[in-house]
Design an enzyme around this catalytic site. Structure first.
Site, PDB file in Angstrom:
ATOM      1  N   GLY A  21      -5.449   2.665  -8.144  1.00 44.29           N
ATOM      2  CA  GLY A  21      -6.309   1.305  -7.565  1.00 44.29           C
ATOM      3  C   GLY A  21      -5.540   0.926  -6.308  1.00 44.29           C
ATOM      4  O   GLY A  21      -4.819   1.197  -5.832  1.00 44.29           O
ATOM      5  N   GLY A  23      -5.842  -3.095  -3.985  1.00 44.23           N
ATOM      6  CA  GLY A  23      -6.007  -4.643  -3.964  1.00 44.23           C
ATOM      7  C   GLY A  23      -5.711  -4.869  -2.748  1.00 44.23           C
ATOM      8  O   GLY A  23      -5.635  -4.188  -1.815  1.00 44.23           O
ATOM      9  N   VAL A  28      -2.055   1.417  -5.140  1.00 46.18           N
ATOM     10  CA  VAL A  28      -1.044   1.989  -6.258  1.00 46.18           C
ATOM     11  C   VAL A  28      -1.381   3.392  -6.662  1.00 46.18           C
ATOM     12  O   VAL A  28      -2.541   3.612  -6.738  1.00 46.18           O
ATOM     13  CB  VAL A  28      -1.274   1.162  -7.623  1.00 46.18           C
ATOM     14  N   ASP A 137       0.828 -15.421 -11.981  1.00 43.17           N
ATOM     15  CA  ASP A 137      -0.575 -14.648 -11.527  1.00 43.17           C
ATOM     16  C   ASP A 137      -0.895 -13.842 -12.736  1.00 43.17           C
ATOM     17  O   ASP A 137      -1.385 -12.886 -12.598  1.00 43.17           O
ATOM     18  CB  ASP A 137      -0.458 -13.883 -10.296  1.00 43.17           C
TER      19      ASP A 137
END
Length: 698
Positions: A21, A23, A28, A137
C-alpha cells in the site's frame, strides 16, 4: 499490487517482493529478510519528507514508540533506520485487510467479530498506555484484521508520553473523523484519553459504516467533533452506552482501558451490531457521564479557533490559517451550524448538497419502498407482481434487479446490512407465501422458508435481526434474519391477527383464548416469551413506545395507554399517522402538519408545518422518518423538510425538483435516511442528498 518501476529492490537487509500500500507519508512493501527469510512489512518514507528535518524527528519518535509497545494486538518492530537517506521501518508481516477495507467491501461488523474487535483494540491501547505511548491516529485504516484478531499499526504520529511534543504553528496532526476534541483545540495537551475517544469513533464506523461525526468537509467534521453529539443511535443497547462513554467531550469523563475491558466483556451478546435503520432513535445520555458535562463547554472561542481554522489536508497534516468559525445557538444553547443558501433556491438548502440524481429506468418504474444501508439502497414495489431493485448508495448506479412470483413486501435489511429480507406471495389459489433473504450486494438468494411453512400470511415484521410472520399452519413463527434458522413458534387462534415491530419487541394483536375479544401481547424477540398482555377491547394500536402505546378509539379519537392502565384521551389529532422514536411519538397530518408528543403522557411537545403546497397521504405510509434527533418529511414536489426532534425547529429544507422533471407519479414516496444521507424517490427520479448540517446525524 506488484512493484513499480521506480521502487527499490532492497531496503536494509530485506528484499522487496510486493507493494502492500501507499499513503501520504510513505510506501509499505512486503519484504523478506535476506538471511533470516522472515516476511516483514517495510515502511519507506517518501523522498520529500525524508528531506524534511521536522519529519525525520517525528519518524524517529514513531520508531521509538513502536519499539516500546509489545502486545498481542500490535505489530512488533523488527528493524529500522530513521537516519537512512530514505528512513524506513520493518514490522512483522501479518496477512490481513484493514478495518476500513473490510467495512467498505463486506459491510459493517456484528456479533462475535465486532466484540473481538472492541476487546482487541482496548487491549492494544492498554499495552501502549502502560509504556507511556499515545497513538494519536487510531482509525479504521490503522487497524488490521487478521486471523489471530485485530492489530493496531502505524504509529506515524504517536509519541512517548515522556518525550517532548513537537510544536508546529498552525498544524494539527491526526485524521479528522477520529480525532478527539482536545486534539483539535489543544493538541499539546493530548493524553491517553484521546485514544479512547478515537476508539469510540472507530467502533461506530465498524458497526454502521460511517463515523459518529461525518460531514461534507474536514472543517465541518472537526466542528462536529468539538461541538456536536455523536451520531450513535444505530448502535444497540449497552454497547451504544459504552461507546457514548468513550466519546465524552471532556477527557476526564472517558473510561480507562481497564474499565472498558470490563464493560465490553459484560455487554450482552445481542447488543453487538447495528439496529435496523427504522428503529435507530435518539440515543439516551450515557449513564457514566459526570454531572458537570464539561465537554459541552468546548463550544467556546478557543475550541472554535482550533477546529474552525482547519484548512487543506496534506499527508495526514492540516495547514491552518488564522480564520475562526462562528456559530448560532437555538433553545437551550445547542449550537446550530449556519447554512449557506444557494442562489435561486428557497429556504435553507445548503449549496452543493446533492450527492447524485438518477432517473429510474423503465424496469424499475413501480418501485417505491426504500431501505438503505451504508453501501446499498434497496427499493421494492408492492404491486401484484413484486419487484426489487438495488442501487449503489455512493453513485446511484443500479446494481441488480429481482422479480417476485407475486406480491412482495419488503421487510428490511439484516442487522449487518448484508441481506435483504422480504415476504413473497405467489399467485396460486392457496396464496402460499414465504420469507426470502437475498444478498444486498448482488441479489443472490441466501435462504428462504418453504412455501408451506406460512400459509396465507396475514402479516410479517422484522426487528432486531428477527423476522416474525403470522400464518394459518404454524401460527406465529420467528426466524433469524441472517441465517434463516427458525427461532421459536407461538400457537395462536384463528381469525384476524396483526403484528407490529417496535423497540426490539414484537406485538401481536389477535383473538384471546376465550375468543370473546382480542388480546394484545408484547413478545420478547429472541424467544417469543410473553412480556406483557392486555385486552384492548375496541381500541386499535397506532404506535408503540417503551411502556406506552397510542390507540385509536372507534370514534377515531386517539388514546394513550400504559400496559397496566386504562387508556386516557389525549389532545393529539386523529387524522395523523404516528410513529415512535426515542420514547416519543411523532405524527404527520395530510395538510402537512408535523406534531411531537411526550411518550409517557401523550401531551404535545411541539407542532410544525412542512410549508409544502401538498404532502403525501400519510395513510399510505413511508412519509415520516425519525432518526438521530431529526424528523424527515418528504413532499410530492421532491423537496424534504428536516426538523429537530427536540423542539421542532426547521433545520433545513431542500428545493423542489426542477419544473418539467416530473416523470411517473407514485402513490407514496420511496424514502429512507441512513447515516445522515436522505434517499428520495419521487416522480421517477431517485436522489441522494447529504446536507452538511445533517451529515453527521442520520
Amino acid at each position: 499490487m506488484g512493484l513499480h518501476g521506480g521502487d527499490p529492490q532492497t531496503v536494509g537487509g530485506y528484499r522487496l517482493l510486493d507493494r502492500l500500500g501507499a499513503g501520504g507519508m510513505g510506501t509499505v512493501y512486503l519484504g523478506r529478510g535476506t538471511e533470516s527469510g522472515r516476511l516483514v512489512a517495510v515502511k519507506v518514507v517518501h523522498q520529500q519528507f525524508a528531506d524534511d528535518r521536522e519529519f525525520r524527528i517525528r519518524f524517529r519518535q514513531e520508531v521509538a514508540a513502536a519499539r516500546r509497545v509489545s502486545g498481542a494486538f500490535t505489530t512488533p518492530v523488527v528493524d529500522a533506520d530513521p537516519d537512512a537517506e530514505r528512513p524506513w521501518m520493518a514490522t512483522l508481516y501479518t496477512p490481513g485487510r484493514t478495518l476500513g477495507a473490510v467495512v467498505r467491501e463486506d459491510g459493517p461488523l456484528a456479533g462475535p467479530a465486532l466484540r473481538q474487535l472492541a476487546v482487541g483494540l482496548v487491549e492494544a491501547l492498554r499495552d501502549m498506555h502502560r509504556v507511556g505511548v499515545v497513538h494519536r491516529d487510531l482509525k479504521p485504516e490503522n487497524v488490521l484484521l487478521t486471523e489471530e484478531g485485530p492489530r493496531v499499526i502505524d504509529f506515524g504520529i504517536s509519541r512517548a508520553a515522556d518525550q517532548q511534543t513537537l510544536t508546529v504553528t498552525g498544524r494539527i496532526l491526526g485524521t479528522p473523523p477520529y480525532m478527539s476534541p482536545e486534539q483539535l483545540s489543544a493538541p499539546h495537551r493530548v493524553k491517553a484519553a484521546s485514544d479512547v475517544f478515537s476508539l469510540g469513533a472507530v467502533l461506530v464506523y465498524a458497526t454502521t459504516g460511517h463515523g459518529p461525526f461525518d460531514a461534507a468537509s474536514h472543517y465541518l467534521t472537526a466542528y462536529n467533533v468539538v461541538h456536536e453529539p455523536a451520531a450513535v443511535a444505530e448502535l444497540s443497547g449497552t454497547v451504544r452506552e459504552i461507546v457514548q462513554w468513550c466519546l465524552a467531550k471532556d477527557p476526564v469523563d472517558r473510561p480507562t482501558p481497564d474499565e472498558l475491558l470490563g464493560a465490553f466483556r459484560s455487554a450482552p451478546e445481542g447488543d453487538w451490531g447495528a439496529r435496523v435503520a427504522a428503529e435507530a432513535a435518539v440515543a439516551p445520555e450515557p449513564p457514566h457521564s459526570r454531572p458537570t458535562r464539561r465537554g459541552l463547554l468546548l463550544a467556546g472561542s478557543a475550541a472554535l479557533a482550533g477546529a474552525g481554522a482547519l484548512g487543506s489536508w496534506r499527508a495526514g497534516w492540516w495547514d491552518t490559517g488564522a480564520r475562526t468559525a462562528g456559530s448560532a445557538s437555538r433553545g437551550g444553547g445547542h449550537p446550530v451550524r449556519p447554512l449557506t443558501v444557494s442562489e435561486g433556491t428557497a429556504g435553507l438548502q445548503p449549496a452543493g448538497w446533492s450527492l447524485w440524481r438518477k432517473q429510474v429506468g423503465e424496469q424499475d418504474r413501480h418501485v417505491q419502498t426504500c431501505r438503505a444501508s451504508a453501501s446499498v439502497l434497496i427499493c421494492a414495489s408492492s404491486a401484484a407482481t413484486g419487484q426489487l431493485a438495488a442501487f449503489d448508495t455512493k453513485t446511484g448506479r443500479r446494481l441488480w434487479g429481482r422479480d417476485a412470483r407475486g406480491a412482495l413486501e419488503l421487510l428490511g435489511l439484516s442487522a449487518s446490512g448484508r441481506l435483504v429480507c422480504y415476504r413473497e406471495s405467489d399467485d396460486s389459489p392457496a396464496a402460499l407465501g414465504r420469507i426470502i433473504a437475498v444478498r444486498a450486494a448482488d441479489g443472490r438468494q441466501v435462504w428462504s422458508t418453504p412455501p408451506e411453512s406460512v400459509e396465507m400470511i396475514a402479516n410479517a415484521v422484522m426487528t432486531s435481526g428477527v423476522i416474525a410472520a403470522v400464518g394459518g399452519i404454524s401460527g406465529l413463527t420467528a426466524w433469524h434474519a441472517e441465517t434463516g434458522k427458525r427461532l421459536w413458534e407461538l400457537p395462536i387462534l384463528g381469525g384476524t391477527s396483526r403484528l407490529y415491530a417496535a423497540r426490539g419487541h414484537i406485538h401481536h394483536l389477535g383473538d384471546a383464548p376465550d375468543a370473546a375479544e382480542q388480546l394484545l401481547r408484547k413478545l420478547a424477540v429472541d424467544n417469543g416469551r410473553v412480556v406483557k398482555s392486555r385486552r384492548p377491547g375496541s381500541l386499535r394500536p397506532v404506535a408503540f413506545g417503551a411502556d406506552t402505546a397510542l390507540f385509536r378509539r372507534p370514534d377515531g379519537s386517539i388514546a394513550l395507554a400504559a400496559w397496566d392502565e386504562e387508556p386516557v384521551s389525549t389532545s393529539l389529532p386523529d387524522t395523523m399517522v404516528y410513529t415512535e422514536s426515542g420514547g416519543h411519538f411523532f405524527g404527520l397530518d395530510p395538510d402537512g402538519t408535523v406534531i411531537a408528543a411526550d411518550g409517557p403522557t401523550g401531551r404535545r411537545r411541539w407542532v410544525a408545518r412542512t410549508q409544502a403546497t401538498s404532502v403525501w397521504d400519510p395513510a399510505l405510509g413511508g412519509s415520516l422518518h425519525v432518526a438521530g434527533g431529526r424528523v424527515y418529511v418528504p413532499n410530492p414536489d421532491g423537496s424534504v423538510h428536516c426538523f429537530a426532534a427536540g423542539d421542532g425547529a426547521l433545520l433545513w429544507k431542500s428545493a423542489p425538483r426542477p419544473a418539467g422533471d416530473r416523470g411517473p407519479q407514485l402513490s407514496r414516496p420511496g424514502f429512507d435516511v441512513h447515516g445522515g444521507t436522505v434517499y428520495l424517490l419521487t416522480g421517477g427520479r431517485l436522489e441522494a442528498v447529504r446536507p452538511a448540517e445533517a451529515a453527521a446525524r442520520g
